[in-house]
Write a protein that holds these residues in place. Structure first.
Motif, PDB file in Angstrom:
ATOM      1  N   ASP A   4       0.834  -1.210   0.000  1.00 41.12           N
ATOM      2  CA  ASP A   4       0.000   0.000   0.000  1.00 41.12           C
ATOM      3  C   ASP A   4       0.861   1.249   0.000  1.00 41.12           C
ATOM      4  O   ASP A   4       0.566   2.230  -0.691  1.00 41.12           O
ATOM      5  N   ARG A   5       1.905   1.212   0.759  1.00 39.69           N
ATOM      6  CA  ARG A   5       2.809   2.367   0.837  1.00 39.69           C
ATOM      7  C   ARG A   5       3.503   2.591  -0.502  1.00 39.69           C
ATOM      8  O   ARG A   5       3.663   3.733  -0.957  1.00 39.69           O
ATOM      9  N   LEU A   6       3.926   1.507  -1.124  1.00 45.73           N
ATOM     10  CA  LEU A   6       4.556   1.630  -2.436  1.00 45.73           C
ATOM     11  C   LEU A   6       3.562   2.161  -3.474  1.00 45.73           C
ATOM     12  O   LEU A   6       3.926   2.971  -4.331  1.00 45.73           O
ATOM     13  N   ASP A   7       2.328   1.714  -3.407  1.00 45.51           N
ATOM     14  CA  ASP A   7       1.304   2.211  -4.319  1.00 45.51           C
ATOM     15  C   ASP A   7       1.088   3.710  -4.131  1.00 45.51           C
ATOM     16  O   ASP A   7       0.971   4.460  -5.103  1.00 45.51           O
ATOM     17  N   GLU A   8       1.042   4.150  -2.868  1.00 43.32           N
ATOM     18  CA  GLU A   8       0.882   5.582  -2.585  1.00 43.32           C
ATOM     19  C   GLU A   8       2.049   6.388  -3.147  1.00 43.32           C
ATOM     20  O   GLU A   8       1.865   7.457  -3.730  1.00 43.32           O
ATOM     21  N   LEU A   9       3.249   5.867  -2.954  1.00 40.49           N
ATOM     22  CA  LEU A   9       4.431   6.559  -3.478  1.00 40.49           C
ATOM     23  C   LEU A   9       4.416   6.597  -5.006  1.00 40.49           C
ATOM     24  O   LEU A   9       4.790   7.617  -5.612  1.00 40.49           O
ATOM     25  N   ASP A  10       3.986   5.508  -5.640  1.00 42.28           N
ATOM     26  CA  ASP A  10       3.887   5.490  -7.098  1.00 42.28           C
ATOM     27  C   ASP A  10       2.878   6.523  -7.587  1.00 42.28           C
ATOM     28  O   ASP A  10       3.119   7.218  -8.582  1.00 42.28           O
ATOM     29  N   ILE A  11       1.747   6.636  -6.891  1.00 40.85           N
ATOM     30  CA  ILE A  11       0.717   7.598  -7.270  1.00 40.85           C
ATOM     31  C   ILE A  11       1.236   9.018  -7.103  1.00 40.85           C
ATOM     32  O   ILE A  11       1.084   9.869  -7.997  1.00 40.85           O
ATOM     33  N   LYS A  12       1.889   9.285  -5.971  1.00 41.76           N
ATOM     34  CA  LYS A  12       2.443  10.624  -5.736  1.00 41.76           C
ATOM     35  C   LYS A  12       3.484  10.971  -6.793  1.00 41.76           C
ATOM     36  O   LYS A  12       3.525  12.096  -7.308  1.00 41.76           O
TER      37      LYS A  12
END
Length: 65
Positions: A4-12
């Motif tokens: 989830d954290r990696l997904d958030e970073l990818d989105i940002k």
């Protein structure tokens, strides 16, 4: 959880990349407008310094006479 954290970073990161590209395009556009404005201002200054067309003969009466 880490995914989830990696997904958030990818989105940002994707949003930041898009924003950087948009800002870069805006800076280029404003630079071009500034260059055009500088050229126009120089032309105006040059035309005021040495007018190509005389504004009227010194002995010529104004049109309302």
């Amino acid at each position: 959880m880490p995914d989830d954290r990696l997904d958030e970073l990818d989105i940002k990161l994707a949003f930041q990349d898009k924003l950087i590209a948009e800002l870069g395009a805006l800076v280029r556009q404003l630079g071009e407008r500034l260059d055009k404005t500088d050229r126009e201002l120089k032309q105006l200054k040059d035309s005021l310094a040495s007018p190509e067309l005389p504004l009227g003969a010194p002995t010529e009466k104004p049109p309302h006479y």
